[in-house]
Write a protein that holds these residues in place. Structure first.
Motif, PDB file in Angstrom:
ATOM      1  N   GLU A 177     -26.106  57.062  45.502  1.00 38.23           N
ATOM      2  CA  GLU A 177     -27.487  56.348  44.806  1.00 38.23           C
ATOM      3  C   GLU A 177     -26.745  57.486  44.364  1.00 38.23           C
ATOM      4  O   GLU A 177     -26.992  57.842  42.444  1.00 38.23           O
ATOM      5  CB  GLU A 177     -28.348  56.765  45.373  1.00 38.23           C
ATOM      6  CG  GLU A 177     -29.343  56.984  44.560  1.00 38.23           C
ATOM      7  CD  GLU A 177     -30.800  56.664  44.951  1.00 38.23           C
ATOM      8  OE1 GLU A 177     -31.985  57.551  44.746  1.00 38.23           O
ATOM      9  OE2 GLU A 177     -31.085  56.685  46.156  1.00 38.23           O
ATOM     10  N   GLY A 226     -21.976  51.149  41.673  1.00 36.66           N
ATOM     11  CA  GLY A 226     -21.421  52.204  39.918  1.00 36.66           C
ATOM     12  C   GLY A 226     -20.125  52.527  39.802  1.00 36.66           C
ATOM     13  O   GLY A 226     -19.811  52.816  40.213  1.00 36.66           O
ATOM     14  N   ARG A 270     -24.057  56.578  41.885  1.00 39.32           N
ATOM     15  CA  ARG A 270     -24.573  55.991  40.661  1.00 39.32           C
ATOM     16  C   ARG A 270     -25.159  56.978  39.553  1.00 39.32           C
ATOM     17  O   ARG A 270     -24.940  56.650  38.535  1.00 39.32           O
ATOM     18  CB  ARG A 270     -24.915  54.783  41.171  1.00 39.32           C
ATOM     19  CG  ARG A 270     -25.350  53.777  40.363  1.00 39.32           C
ATOM     20  CD  ARG A 270     -26.019  52.429  40.976  1.00 39.32           C
ATOM     21  NE  ARG A 270     -27.285  52.995  41.501  1.00 39.32           N
ATOM     22  CZ  ARG A 270     -27.806  53.021  42.739  1.00 39.32           C
ATOM     23  NH1 ARG A 270     -26.208  53.146  44.006  1.00 39.32           N
ATOM     24  NH2 ARG A 270     -28.984  53.251  43.400  1.00 39.32           N
ATOM     25  N   ASP A 330     -22.653  47.084  41.948  1.00 39.65           N
ATOM     26  CA  ASP A 330     -23.950  47.394  41.547  1.00 39.65           C
ATOM     27  C   ASP A 330     -23.935  48.542  41.961  1.00 39.65           C
ATOM     28  O   ASP A 330     -25.054  49.840  41.817  1.00 39.65           O
ATOM     29  CB  ASP A 330     -25.076  46.491  41.391  1.00 39.65           C
ATOM     30  CG  ASP A 330     -24.697  45.075  40.565  1.00 39.65           C
ATOM     31  OD1 ASP A 330     -24.167  45.376  39.586  1.00 39.65           O
ATOM     32  OD2 ASP A 330     -25.416  44.080  40.963  1.00 39.65           O
TER      33      ASP A 330
END
Length: 177
Positions: free
Chosen positions: A121, A61, A124, A58
């Motif tokens: 981040e 990604g 993703r 998760d």
């Protein structure tokens, strides 16, 4: 086993195992970063190996999911170092808890963890934003072209300099946009 007793050969062997699925397309996690990420996740809340795999998937990604062959050796290494302890839960499953030594180590690596989380981040966001698909495609094309060129070993030092110069120029131009 204490960290000062861990041989450099054992560390290098574990670093190789850490590459997981990301190793086929280039290293998503630099040396030691998977260990820090797993330790960070366990520090938030005790977890089973499967939960760690799911959370990393998760976090990253873009279809990346670390294999059990990456996560479980990482957990074993963290346990050997005294950074985590495994407790048996119902169904004879191991749940990993961070130790005081693990918290101390994690705090000493706080800047690296923060940088890694920011990098994940950004990755993703790129993978999850349809407007950035062309940028992602172009980045993958560049990586593929470089990999093929390096794999063939049919270049000299002048070509290496030229390739590096072109990449540097592109970086400067992008930074000016």
């Amino acid at each position: 086993m204490k960290s000062d007793q861990f041989s450099s050969h054992d560390f290098e062997r574990h670093e190789h195992a850490e590459r997981g699925h990301g190793g086929r397309r280039g290293r998503l996690f630099e040396s030691g970063k998977m260990k820090l990420l797993v330790l960070h996740l366990i520090a938030q809340q005790p977890k089973h190996g499967y939960e760690i795999i799911k959370e990393i998937s998760d976090l990253v990604g873009g279809g990346y999911s670390p294999s059990a062959g990456t996560i479980y050796p990482t957990l074993s290494w963290l346990e050997d170092m005294g950074f985590v302890q495994a407790h048996m839960t119902e169904g004879d499953r191991k749940q990993y808890h961070i130790t005081e030594a693990g918290n101390t180590h994690l705090q000493s690596q706080n800047d690296q963890v923060k940088h890694l989380l920011e990098r994940l981040e950004t990755r993703r966001e790129i993978h999850g934003n349809d407007q950035l698909l062309d940028i992602h495609r172009a980045m993958e094309n560049l990586k593929t072209a470089l990999r093929l060129k390096l794999k063939n070993n049919d270049f000299d030092s002048e070509q290496v300099r030229q390739i590096a110069e072109k990449i540097d120029q592109a970086a400067v131009e992008i930074g000016r946009l």
